[in-house]
Scaffold this motif. Structure first.
Motif, PDB file in Angstrom:
ATOM      1  N   ASP A 134      36.517  37.554  51.475  1.00 29.00           N
ATOM      2  CA  ASP A 134      37.417  38.322  50.615  1.00 29.00           C
ATOM      3  C   ASP A 134      37.121  39.815  50.778  1.00 29.00           C
ATOM      4  O   ASP A 134      35.969  40.237  50.743  1.00 29.00           O
ATOM      5  N   LEU A 135      38.174  40.590  50.974  1.00 29.99           N
ATOM      6  CA  LEU A 135      38.025  42.025  51.214  1.00 29.99           C
ATOM      7  C   LEU A 135      38.408  42.878  50.009  1.00 29.99           C
ATOM      8  O   LEU A 135      38.651  44.075  50.147  1.00 29.99           O
ATOM      9  N   SER A 136      38.436  42.292  48.831  1.00 36.56           N
ATOM     10  CA  SER A 136      38.867  43.013  47.629  1.00 36.56           C
ATOM     11  C   SER A 136      38.042  44.254  47.310  1.00 36.56           C
ATOM     12  O   SER A 136      38.518  45.139  46.609  1.00 36.56           O
ATOM     13  N   SER A 137      36.827  44.341  47.803  1.00 34.69           N
ATOM     14  CA  SER A 137      35.994  45.511  47.516  1.00 34.69           C
ATOM     15  C   SER A 137      35.496  46.213  48.777  1.00 34.69           C
ATOM     16  O   SER A 137      34.544  46.982  48.736  1.00 34.69           O
ATOM     17  N   VAL A 138      36.150  45.994  49.891  1.00 36.09           N
ATOM     18  CA  VAL A 138      35.707  46.568  51.163  1.00 36.09           C
ATOM     19  C   VAL A 138      35.663  48.102  51.125  1.00 36.09           C
ATOM     20  O   VAL A 138      34.827  48.717  51.775  1.00 36.09           O
ATOM     21  N   GLY A 139      36.521  48.717  50.336  1.00 36.65           N
ATOM     22  CA  GLY A 139      36.555  50.177  50.235  1.00 36.65           C
ATOM     23  C   GLY A 139      35.357  50.776  49.532  1.00 36.65           C
ATOM     24  O   GLY A 139      35.104  51.975  49.635  1.00 36.65           O
ATOM     25  N   LYS A 140      34.589  49.957  48.810  1.00 39.95           N
ATOM     26  CA  LYS A 140      33.362  50.445  48.171  1.00 39.95           C
ATOM     27  C   LYS A 140      32.272  50.688  49.207  1.00 39.95           C
ATOM     28  O   LYS A 140      31.403  51.529  49.017  1.00 39.95           O
ATOM     29  N   THR A 141      32.298  49.930  50.270  1.00 38.29           N
ATOM     30  CA  THR A 141      31.218  49.948  51.250  1.00 38.29           C
ATOM     31  C   THR A 141      31.541  50.767  52.491  1.00 38.29           C
ATOM     32  O   THR A 141      30.664  51.433  53.039  1.00 38.29           O
ATOM     33  N   LEU A 170      35.949  51.716  59.483  1.00 34.97           N
ATOM     34  CA  LEU A 170      36.844  50.552  59.508  1.00 34.97           C
ATOM     35  C   LEU A 170      37.740  50.570  60.742  1.00 34.97           C
ATOM     36  O   LEU A 170      37.992  49.534  61.353  1.00 34.97           O
ATOM     37  N   THR A 171      38.214  51.747  61.108  1.00 32.74           N
ATOM     38  CA  THR A 171      39.053  51.872  62.297  1.00 32.74           C
ATOM     39  C   THR A 171      38.280  51.420  63.534  1.00 32.74           C
ATOM     40  O   THR A 171      38.783  50.625  64.336  1.00 32.74           O
TER      41      THR A 171
END
Length: 121
Positions: A63-70, A76-77
């Motif tokens: 699940d990537l629901s919090s990927v932007g925290k890390t 990411l690119t």
């Protein structure tokens, strides 16, 4: 052609409203989520915070629901293009790359990454 100050102010306001509409987080989220599903990222991932379920239930769905925290956009690119690796969550001391190299176009990549960095639930 607009010659008076009121006309110029109206034109400037309209241009500002249109530019904000096309770079707003809501617009980016819609395009990023669309790229996510169009490119079938949900074969291996879910985003439960956005209501995106995996295509098939698998044992290894991430699940990537919090990927932007890390992670930041530039990392990411590179991750999606298989240009960087990270430590494995499963086997400590092992470096892993993203399973599949990104196959979309540049706009889809930009939209997807812009959306992913907002995922901080």
């Amino acid at each position: 052609m607009v010659k008076n100050n009121a006309g110029r102010a109206l034109s400037a306001t309209l241009a500002l409203v249109l530019s904000v509409a096309f770079v707003s987080p809501a617009f980016a989220a819609g395009e990023g989520a669309k790229a996510f599903t169009d490119l079938k990222c949900n074969k291996c991932h879910s985003v439960t915070s956005a209501g995106i379920k995996p295509i098939k239930e698998k044992k290894t769905i991430r699940d990537l629901s919090s990927v932007g925290k890390t992670y930041k956009a530039d990392w990411l690119t590179k991750w999606l293009k298989k240009e960087v690796k990270r430590d494995s969550d499963v086997k400590k001391g092992t470096q892993v790359a993203h399973k599949a190299k990104f196959k979309g176009d540049a706009k889809q990549l930009t939209d997807l990454v812009a959306w992913m960095v907002t995922l901080k639930k």
